[in-house]
Design a protein around this motif. Structure first.
Motif, PDB file in Angstrom:
ATOM      1  N   MET A  80       0.843  -1.191   0.000  1.00 38.10           N
ATOM      2  CA  MET A  80       0.000   0.000   0.000  1.00 38.10           C
ATOM      3  C   MET A  80       0.881   1.244   0.000  1.00 38.10           C
ATOM      4  O   MET A  80       1.854   1.322   0.746  1.00 38.10           O
ATOM      5  CB  MET A  80      -0.888  -0.023   1.237  1.00 38.10           C
ATOM      6  N   LEU A  81       0.517   2.205  -0.834  1.00 34.35           N
ATOM      7  CA  LEU A  81       1.307   3.429  -0.927  1.00 34.35           C
ATOM      8  C   LEU A  81       0.787   4.507   0.010  1.00 34.35           C
ATOM      9  O   LEU A  81      -0.414   4.632   0.233  1.00 34.35           O
ATOM     10  CB  LEU A  81       1.283   3.965  -2.365  1.00 34.35           C
ATOM     11  N   ILE A  82       1.732   5.273   0.556  1.00 40.49           N
ATOM     12  CA  ILE A  82       1.418   6.457   1.354  1.00 40.49           C
ATOM     13  C   ILE A  82       1.348   7.618   0.387  1.00 40.49           C
ATOM     14  O   ILE A  82       2.234   7.748  -0.457  1.00 40.49           O
ATOM     15  CB  ILE A  82       2.519   6.706   2.412  1.00 40.49           C
ATOM     16  N   PRO A  83       0.376   8.475   0.406  1.00 37.18           N
ATOM     17  CA  PRO A  83      -0.711   8.558   1.373  1.00 37.18           C
ATOM     18  C   PRO A  83      -1.793   7.521   1.063  1.00 37.18           C
ATOM     19  O   PRO A  83      -1.976   7.121  -0.076  1.00 37.18           O
ATOM     20  CB  PRO A  83      -1.252   9.981   1.188  1.00 37.18           C
ATOM     21  N   PHE A  84      -2.496   7.106   2.075  1.00 35.88           N
ATOM     22  CA  PHE A  84      -3.550   6.114   1.912  1.00 35.88           C
ATOM     23  C   PHE A  84      -4.804   6.593   2.620  1.00 35.88           C
ATOM     24  O   PHE A  84      -4.758   7.455   3.481  1.00 35.88           O
ATOM     25  CB  PHE A  84      -3.121   4.745   2.471  1.00 35.88           C
ATOM     26  N   GLU A  85      -5.923   6.007   2.210  1.00 39.66           N
ATOM     27  CA  GLU A  85      -7.201   6.339   2.831  1.00 39.66           C
ATOM     28  C   GLU A  85      -7.452   5.388   4.002  1.00 39.66           C
ATOM     29  O   GLU A  85      -7.170   4.195   3.911  1.00 39.66           O
ATOM     30  CB  GLU A  85      -8.328   6.224   1.812  1.00 39.66           C
ATOM     31  N   ASP A  86      -7.990   5.923   5.060  1.00 39.86           N
ATOM     32  CA  ASP A  86      -8.224   5.141   6.278  1.00 39.86           C
ATOM     33  C   ASP A  86      -9.054   3.895   6.014  1.00 39.86           C
ATOM     34  O   ASP A  86      -8.720   2.803   6.466  1.00 39.86           O
ATOM     35  CB  ASP A  86      -8.934   5.997   7.332  1.00 39.86           C
ATOM     36  N   ILE A  87     -10.131   4.058   5.282  1.00 40.79           N
ATOM     37  CA  ILE A  87     -11.056   2.936   5.051  1.00 40.79           C
ATOM     38  C   ILE A  87     -10.384   1.829   4.239  1.00 40.79           C
ATOM     39  O   ILE A  87     -10.629   0.647   4.462  1.00 40.79           O
ATOM     40  CB  ILE A  87     -12.385   3.419   4.385  1.00 40.79           C
ATOM     41  N   ILE A  88      -9.515   2.215   3.308  1.00 42.38           N
ATOM     42  CA  ILE A  88      -8.822   1.206   2.494  1.00 42.38           C
ATOM     43  C   ILE A  88      -7.853   0.418   3.365  1.00 42.38           C
ATOM     44  O   ILE A  88      -7.797  -0.814   3.282  1.00 42.38           O
ATOM     45  CB  ILE A  88      -8.124   1.857   1.290  1.00 42.38           C
ATOM     46  N   LEU A  89      -7.101   1.110   4.218  1.00 40.09           N
ATOM     47  CA  LEU A  89      -6.204   0.402   5.131  1.00 40.09           C
ATOM     48  C   LEU A  89      -6.996  -0.544   6.027  1.00 40.09           C
ATOM     49  O   LEU A  89      -6.640  -1.719   6.170  1.00 40.09           O
ATOM     50  CB  LEU A  89      -5.406   1.386   5.992  1.00 40.09           C
ATOM     51  N   ASN A  90      -8.061  -0.066   6.598  1.00 44.35           N
ATOM     52  CA  ASN A  90      -8.883  -0.893   7.481  1.00 44.35           C
ATOM     53  C   ASN A  90      -9.415  -2.131   6.747  1.00 44.35           C
ATOM     54  O   ASN A  90      -9.371  -3.242   7.279  1.00 44.35           O
ATOM     55  CB  ASN A  90     -10.021  -0.061   8.064  1.00 44.35           C
ATOM     56  N   ASN A  91      -9.916  -1.945   5.537  1.00 49.68           N
ATOM     57  CA  ASN A  91     -10.453  -3.074   4.766  1.00 49.68           C
ATOM     58  C   ASN A  91      -9.370  -4.097   4.433  1.00 49.68           C
ATOM     59  O   ASN A  91      -9.611  -5.309   4.496  1.00 49.68           O
ATOM     60  CB  ASN A  91     -11.135  -2.583   3.497  1.00 49.68           C
ATOM     61  N   LYS A  92      -8.187  -3.614   4.068  1.00 48.39           N
ATOM     62  CA  LYS A  92      -7.092  -4.537   3.743  1.00 48.39           C
ATOM     63  C   LYS A  92      -6.662  -5.325   4.972  1.00 48.39           C
ATOM     64  O   LYS A  92      -6.394  -6.523   4.887  1.00 48.39           O
ATOM     65  CB  LYS A  92      -5.904  -3.775   3.147  1.00 48.39           C
ATOM     66  N   VAL A  93      -6.605  -4.664   6.115  1.00 48.54           N
ATOM     67  CA  VAL A  93      -6.232  -5.342   7.350  1.00 48.54           C
ATOM     68  C   VAL A  93      -7.276  -6.405   7.695  1.00 48.54           C
ATOM     69  O   VAL A  93      -6.924  -7.536   8.038  1.00 48.54           O
ATOM     70  CB  VAL A  93      -6.046  -4.329   8.508  1.00 48.54           C
ATOM     71  N   LEU A  94      -8.549  -6.055   7.597  1.00 50.02           N
ATOM     72  CA  LEU A  94      -9.612  -7.040   7.870  1.00 50.02           C
ATOM     73  C   LEU A  94      -9.493  -8.251   6.952  1.00 50.02           C
ATOM     74  O   LEU A  94      -9.644  -9.398   7.388  1.00 50.02           O
ATOM     75  CB  LEU A  94     -10.992  -6.384   7.720  1.00 50.02           C
ATOM     76  N   LYS A  95      -9.221  -8.006   5.683  1.00 48.63           N
ATOM     77  CA  LYS A  95      -9.082  -9.094   4.713  1.00 48.63           C
ATOM     78  C   LYS A  95      -7.901  -9.994   5.065  1.00 48.63           C
ATOM     79  O   LYS A  95      -8.025 -11.218   5.076  1.00 48.63           O
ATOM     80  CB  LYS A  95      -8.899  -8.512   3.310  1.00 48.63           C
ATOM     81  N   LEU A  96      -6.755  -9.392   5.379  1.00 46.84           N
ATOM     82  CA  LEU A  96      -5.574 -10.188   5.714  1.00 46.84           C
ATOM     83  C   LEU A  96      -5.768 -10.977   7.000  1.00 46.84           C
ATOM     84  O   LEU A  96      -5.338 -12.129   7.098  1.00 46.84           O
ATOM     85  CB  LEU A  96      -4.338  -9.286   5.814  1.00 46.84           C
ATOM     86  N   LEU A  97      -6.425 -10.378   7.973  1.00 49.09           N
ATOM     87  CA  LEU A  97      -6.683 -11.092   9.223  1.00 49.09           C
ATOM     88  C   LEU A  97      -7.656 -12.250   9.015  1.00 49.09           C
ATOM     89  O   LEU A  97      -7.492 -13.326   9.602  1.00 49.09           O
ATOM     90  CB  LEU A  97      -7.209 -10.135  10.291  1.00 49.09           C
ATOM     91  N   ALA A  98      -8.650 -12.033   8.182  1.00 52.83           N
ATOM     92  CA  ALA A  98      -9.604 -13.107   7.877  1.00 52.83           C
ATOM     93  C   ALA A  98      -8.894 -14.264   7.179  1.00 52.83           C
ATOM     94  O   ALA A  98      -9.139 -15.431   7.487  1.00 52.83           O
ATOM     95  CB  ALA A  98     -10.747 -12.580   7.023  1.00 52.83           C
TER      96      ALA A  98
END
Length: 178
Positions: free
Chosen positions: A105-123
């Motif tokens: 993921m590139l900086i700058p990033f959107e909060d919701i995109i980071l959150n969604n990616k983290v949820l996906k990886l954790l799942a």
């Protein structure tokens, strides 16, 4: 997700670590943060080289993030690693994939995109760890080139990077805050 997840953040810039922690502020996450490799590997060792997710930069002060990824992979091949960086060079993206990262993921990033990616990886790490397929891009390309040479046909490899113009990004930010 009812499990408590262990996330380790490796980033030399404190404000980015704080922002990531604020975005992921959730009771289901236990987050350790590190500003260098010594702190990072201490946090990993305390968890017996186990974590549900590692979020890290590859451009650390006086350290090579890819070497750190290799060291992590020697201890734990299954832990998902997400790279968050301002470094948008294609070679680094390819190297990250070949080292076995899970997301980039590139900086700058959107909060919701980071959150969604983290949820996906954790799942994925929670439910599909036994079914996880590790895709070795360099091996795949070599295999395809060998097949093409034997069969005397051409191979086309296309990699695409999408960029957003700074002007467009700035306009979106302005509109969001207005």
């Amino acid at each position: 997700m009812s499990k408590t997840f262990k996330i380790i953040i490796l980033e030399s810039i404190k404000s980015i670590r704080i922002r990531i922690k604020l975005i992921l502020n959730d009771k289901q996450y236990i987050m350790d943060e590190a500003s260098n490799s010594a702190e990072f590997f201490n946090a990993l060792a305390q968890n017996r080289y186990s974590a549900d997710l590692i979020i890290m930069d590859i451009d650390l002060k006086n350290e090579d993030g890819f070497k750190l990824i290799k060291r992590v992979r020697e201890k734990n091949k299954a832990v998902p690693i997400m790279i968050i960086t301002a470094n948008n060079h294609r070679d680094n993206f390819i190297k990250g994939i070949s080292e076995g990262i899970s997301d980039y993921m590139l900086i700058p990033f959107e909060d919701i995109i980071l959150n969604n990616k983290v949820l996906k990886l954790l799942a994925l790490s929670q439910n599909l760890i036994e079914k996880k397929v590790i895709f070795n891009l360099p091996f795949f390309i070599q295999l395809e080139l060998k097949k093409a040479t034997k069969g005397k046909y051409n191979v086309t490899i296309m990699m695409t990077t999408f960029y957003k113009r700074v002007k467009d990004f700035s306009n979106e930010i302005d509109n969001e805050y207005n």
